[in-house]
Motif scaffolding. Structure first.
Motif, mmCIF file in Angstrom:
data_model
loop_
_atom_site.group_PDB
_atom_site.id
_atom_site.type_symbol
_atom_site.label_atom_id
_atom_site.label_comp_id
_atom_site.label_asym_id
_atom_site.label_seq_id
_atom_site.Cartn_x
_atom_site.Cartn_y
_atom_site.Cartn_z
ATOM 1 N N THR A 179 47.661 17.971 92.537
ATOM 2 C CA THR A 179 46.582 18.574 91.857
ATOM 3 C C THR A 179 46.393 19.355 90.856
ATOM 4 O O THR A 179 47.556 19.789 90.611
ATOM 5 N N TRP A 180 45.267 19.836 90.522
ATOM 6 C CA TRP A 180 44.736 20.417 89.107
ATOM 7 C C TRP A 180 44.914 21.683 89.880
ATOM 8 O O TRP A 180 45.737 22.774 89.078
ATOM 9 N N ASP A 181 44.968 22.239 91.167
ATOM 10 C CA ASP A 181 45.296 23.391 92.249
ATOM 11 C C ASP A 181 46.586 23.883 91.201
ATOM 12 O O ASP A 181 47.504 24.904 91.314
ATOM 13 N N ASP A 182 47.296 22.819 91.745
ATOM 14 C CA ASP A 182 48.816 22.712 92.197
ATOM 15 C C ASP A 182 48.658 23.241 90.370
ATOM 16 O O ASP A 182 50.217 23.354 90.427
ATOM 17 N N PHE A 183 48.944 22.448 89.663
ATOM 18 C CA PHE A 183 48.885 22.310 87.717
ATOM 19 C C PHE A 183 48.637 24.156 87.409
ATOM 20 O O PHE A 183 49.054 24.167 86.959
ATOM 21 N N ASP A 184 47.043 24.294 87.973
ATOM 22 C CA ASP A 184 46.791 25.813 87.757
ATOM 23 C C ASP A 184 47.773 27.044 88.611
ATOM 24 O O ASP A 184 48.737 27.985 88.154
ATOM 25 N N ALA A 185 48.440 26.933 89.390
ATOM 26 C CA ALA A 185 49.243 27.610 90.211
ATOM 27 C C ALA A 185 50.822 27.596 89.424
ATOM 28 O O ALA A 185 51.926 28.374 89.094
ATOM 29 N N ALA A 197 53.897 30.798 77.558
ATOM 30 C CA ALA A 197 52.309 30.174 78.694
ATOM 31 C C ALA A 197 53.276 28.560 79.237
ATOM 32 O O ALA A 197 54.253 28.621 79.236
ATOM 33 N N GLY A 198 52.004 28.342 80.448
ATOM 34 C CA GLY A 198 52.261 27.870 81.033
ATOM 35 C C GLY A 198 52.583 26.435 80.435
ATOM 36 O O GLY A 198 52.874 25.355 80.142
ATOM 37 N N ALA A 240 39.653 26.220 79.341
ATOM 38 C CA ALA A 240 40.685 26.572 78.169
ATOM 39 C C ALA A 240 41.047 27.767 77.870
ATOM 40 O O ALA A 240 41.597 28.782 78.139
ATOM 41 N N GLU A 241 39.258 28.173 77.792
ATOM 42 C CA GLU A 241 39.282 29.418 77.124
ATOM 43 C C GLU A 241 39.904 30.495 78.298
ATOM 44 O O GLU A 241 40.788 31.635 77.460
ATOM 45 N N LYS A 242 39.799 30.913 79.310
ATOM 46 C CA LYS A 242 39.750 31.376 79.889
ATOM 47 C C LYS A 242 41.533 31.339 80.272
ATOM 48 O O LYS A 242 42.396 32.190 80.525
ATOM 49 N N GLY A 243 42.024 30.256 80.651
ATOM 50 C CA GLY A 243 43.905 29.820 80.570
ATOM 51 C C GLY A 243 44.351 31.157 79.415
ATOM 52 O O GLY A 243 45.572 30.806 79.268
ATOM 53 N N VAL A 244 43.678 30.430 78.293
ATOM 54 C CA VAL A 244 44.436 31.554 76.691
ATOM 55 C C VAL A 244 44.561 33.114 77.382
ATOM 56 O O VAL A 244 45.335 33.583 76.897
ATOM 57 N N GLU A 245 43.268 33.519 77.769
ATOM 58 C CA GLU A 245 43.513 34.946 77.793
ATOM 59 C C GLU A 245 43.820 35.421 79.313
ATOM 60 O O GLU A 245 44.647 36.569 79.081
#
Length: 428
Positions: A179-185, A197-198, A240-245
């Protein structure tokens, strides 16, 4: 086909593009092909976008075609992607497009609306072109409003390209249905354990966003417009912006600085989303071992994926529809063509060509295995029709997403600008 299909397509093809003169190819002349010689020989014009290697391969296949059909001669032209469409637009506006040309899904409705494309259905009925033997429903890929406007020559699908050692070190093993939660982790693990970066980041990966929308009952395009709201895109670009931050997505300024090299090969990120058949670029650019991972899901099942494809289309103005149909038929069915082209335009679209070319290198083997896994998992769906103006929307998403990532626009401004440009393009 950010690190989206459009970015890589533009980068790879433009970087490797060459002039017609460089390969001694004949220039395009005349309208709709030559009228024919006194001995019954006719000449058709064939144009495509791509680099030198693609041109060399295609010219080899043309030699085979002309040997089988000695009364049909083929004049050729190729350009880098952006230059191709600039030239094609000029030719189409002047009433002299090439008889047969490489095409893509985003242009079918556009040029059908401009009365440029030949409906090949009649040639199928006449027995000059077969739509049998295509893989995974690809024979329907070029059908628009009951008309056959393009015939697939290869297939590809979105994938997550990963740096395998980086994923192994982080203890991340992507599996179908994650899932996207798995991906974020997983992105956080890669950031913390690899110091990079991941992921490169999804700012302008239009076709990934399309899959995400499809997972949630929407789509990037409907038949006549956009299939999502400003609020939807605001959520996507805010994430996306928060991911870069937070460092899970790559610094977009650094990504821009190392182009045309990919962020994965430059060791700025552990992976990025792109078309599966672009995987070959990473081995050429980088020092690591790269592979393909499944698309994350919303519900653990639906990926929203489909097989995309480059196509061959014909001009409505051609004086030789039968010969053009025979040419297309040869190019998509003849086994020897597959052996020459390999996966240059994607995995061969017909089963006969797929069986004829068996890759021996690890990268192309993995591409084939990836597409086989999609079929086996039953995740493939029909592609959403692209409306007239879809190509302009794609270009706007690419450009504005880049501007957002570079800090030249706020999320709200980027969203408003995209919708403004898209509504204009789709209403024209």
């Amino acid at each position: 086909m950010g690190n989206n299909g459009s970015v890589e397509r533009r980068t790879v093809l433009k970087a490797g593009g060459a002039s017609v003169a460089a390969l001694g190819l004949a220039a395009l002349t005349g309208c709709g092909g030559d009228s024919g010689a006194g001995d019954g020989t006719v000449t058709i014009r064939y144009a495509w976008w791509g680099a030198e290697d693609r041109a060399k391969r295609i010219n080899q296949t043309i030699k085979l075609f002309e040997k089988k059909y000695p009364k049909i001669k083929v004049k050729t032209d190729f350009q880098p992607y952006l230059d191709f469409w600039k030239k094609f637009n000029t030719q189409a506006s002047g009433g002299n497009p090439p008889d047969v040309f490489q095409n893509a899904i985003g242009f079918l409705r556009k040029y059908d609306a401009k009365n440029v494309l030949l409906d090949l259905s009649e040639q199928v009925k006449a027995g000059n072109l077969s739509t049998d033997g295509f893989r995974a429903g690809l024979e329907k890929f070029g059908e628009i409003d009951g008309k056959l406007l393009g015939v697939p020559v290869g297939s590809n699908s979105m994938a997550l390209v990963i740096d395998k050692p980086v994923y192994t070190k982080a203890g991340v093993t992507p599996k179908q249905g994650w899932t996207w939660d798995d991906f974020d982790a997983a992105m956080k693990k890669i950031r913390d354990k690899s110091g990079r970066a991941g992921d490169t980041g999804p700012y302008n990966v239009m076709y990934l966003y399309d899959l995400y929308l499809r997972q949630n009952g929407k789509a990037f395009f409907t038949e006549d417009g956009l299939g999502f709201t400003e609020a939807d895109l605001t959520d996507w670009w805010t994430k996306a912006e928060k991911g870069v931050e937070s460092g899970v997505y790559a610094d977009q300024k650094k990504v821009a600085q190392i182009k045309p090299k990919s962020a994965v090969a430059a060791e700025l990120s552990g992976g990025e989303f792109t078309w599966d058949n672009f995987t070959v670029r990473y081995s050429a650019e980088g020092k690591s071992e790269y592979g393909l991972a499944p698309i994350p899901t919303t519900d653990g099942k639906k990926t929203g994926q489909y097989l995309g494809s480059l196509m061959l289309s014909a001009s409505k103005r051609t004086q030789h529809p039968k010969e053009v149909a025979q040419f297309i038929d040869f190019m998509v069915h003849d086994p020897e063509v597959a052996k020459i082209m390999g996966y240059d335009r994607g995995v061969p679209a017909t089963q006969a060509q797929y069986d004829a070319y068996k890759p021996t290198d690890p990268v192309n083997k993995e591409i084939a295995a990836y597409e086989e896994s999609l079929v086996a998992a039953g995740v493939l769906e029909p592609i959403t029709p692209h409306p007239n103006g879809a190509d302009v929307c794609e270009a706007a998403f690419l450009r504005i997403g880049e501007e957002l990532g570079l800090g030249k626009r706020s999320v709200d401004d980027a969203v408003k600008q995209f919708f403004t440009e898209s509504k204009t393009a789709l209403s024209s």
